[in-house]
Design a protein around this motif. Structure first.
Motif, short mmCIF file in Angstrom:
data_model
loop_
_atom_site.label_atom_id
_atom_site.label_comp_id
_atom_site.label_asym_id
_atom_site.label_seq_id
_atom_site.Cartn_x
_atom_site.Cartn_y
_atom_site.Cartn_z
N SER A 129 0.82 -1.20 0.00
CA SER A 129 0.00 0.00 0.00
C SER A 129 0.86 1.26 0.00
N ALA A 130 0.27 2.31 -0.55
CA ALA A 130 0.88 3.63 -0.55
C ALA A 130 -0.26 4.63 -0.61
N GLY A 131 -0.45 5.36 0.47
CA GLY A 131 -1.59 6.27 0.52
C GLY A 131 -2.89 5.51 0.37
N ASN A 132 -3.74 5.91 -0.58
CA ASN A 132 -5.01 5.23 -0.85
C ASN A 132 -4.89 4.15 -1.92
N HIS A 140 -3.36 -9.92 -8.00
CA HIS A 140 -2.99 -8.84 -8.93
C HIS A 140 -4.09 -7.79 -9.03
N VAL A 141 -4.85 -7.60 -7.96
CA VAL A 141 -5.90 -6.58 -7.95
C VAL A 141 -5.33 -5.28 -7.40
N VAL A 142 -5.53 -4.21 -8.16
CA VAL A 142 -5.09 -2.87 -7.75
C VAL A 142 -6.33 -2.06 -7.36
N SER A 160 3.73 -1.98 -9.74
CA SER A 160 4.24 -2.89 -8.72
C SER A 160 5.70 -2.60 -8.39
N LEU A 161 6.49 -2.39 -9.42
CA LEU A 161 7.91 -2.07 -9.22
C LEU A 161 8.08 -0.82 -8.37
N LEU A 162 7.35 0.24 -8.71
CA LEU A 162 7.48 1.51 -8.00
C LEU A 162 6.96 1.43 -6.57
N MET A 163 5.86 0.67 -6.38
CA MET A 163 5.28 0.56 -5.03
C MET A 163 6.13 -0.30 -4.11
N LYS A 164 6.79 -1.30 -4.66
CA LYS A 164 7.63 -2.16 -3.83
C LYS A 164 8.90 -1.44 -3.36
N HIS A 165 9.27 -0.41 -4.10
CA HIS A 165 10.51 0.30 -3.78
C HIS A 165 10.21 1.80 -3.67
#
Length: 221
Positions: A129-132, A140-142, A160-165
């Protein structure tokens, strides 16, 4: 520990770099003999085998693994040529858990590695998660503020790449290598286009994806 057997140095290096950057321990081997020797000393949690190897081919190595009681239960992912359907069928019939068609993107490879390990470890649902904004890695549900966001496969991999890092800046070239694969010969504007369409779908959370001028992109709350 993940063992990866691939005789092409450039492919082996980028796969190992990706696995390490994603938090996995991984070791590479250029041929079957060195792989089998290491296997006598240690037992990895997953094995990735290229079919075409200079000494013992991947199919034969798979047979050896499945014949021995000590290694018969190890999960195996085979890397096959894109049009080699007979190799894929043979590998699955011999007990391989999954296969990757070459050339493959690094994020697809990571997703398949995680999926196979998840089946063996029976991990609980993992949410990022990041914010909302949230991603359920199993399904794989966003979701954005509770709303399901429909993404293409590449858009999902990118998010996924950006949220994981979170907070880490990725250049366009790094994103192309990780998601489209090192053999991709298109323009790096592909990344800009996907970022733009991704932002258009994320509603109020679009501003989480930051442009770092002259460098690339990051996701940050």
């Amino acid at each position: 520990m993940i063992y990866y057997v691939e005789d092409d140095n450039s492919i082996r290096e980028i796969v190992l770099y990706t696995l390490h950057s994603m938090g996995f321990e991984a070791q590479g081997f250029a041929d079957g003999q060195s792989f089998l020797k290491a296997l006598e000393e240690d037992k990895p949690s997953l094995i990735m085998l290229d079919v075409m190897l200079p000494d013992i081919d991947g199919i034969e190595l798979l047979k050896i693994l499945k014949r021995q009681a000590r290694t018969s239960d190890l999960p195996v992912i085979m890397a096959t040529a894109r049009d080699a359907e007979i190799e894929k069928i043979q590998a699955l019939d011999l007990g391989a858990d999954d296969y990757l068609s070459k050339p493959f993107s690094m994020m697809e490879m990571v997703a398949r590695v995680k999926a196979v390990l998840r089946r063996y470890k029976k991990e609980e649902t993992k949410l990022i998660s990041a914010g909302n904004l949230s991603i359920d890695e199993n399904s794989h549900v966003v979701k954005e503020n509770g709303r399901v966001v429909e993404l293409t496969f590449k858009e999902y991999e990118l998010l996924s790449l950006l949220m994981k890092h979170q907070g880490r800046v990725y250049s366009r070239e790094q994103i192309l290598d990780l998601i489209w694969g090192h053999d991709y010969d298109g323009e790096n504007r592909t990344v800009d286009v996907h970022i733009r369409t991704l932002r258009s779908k994320l509603g109020d959370s679009a501003n989480l994806i930051k442009t770092v001028r002259g460098v690339g992109y990051k996701l940050e709350v």
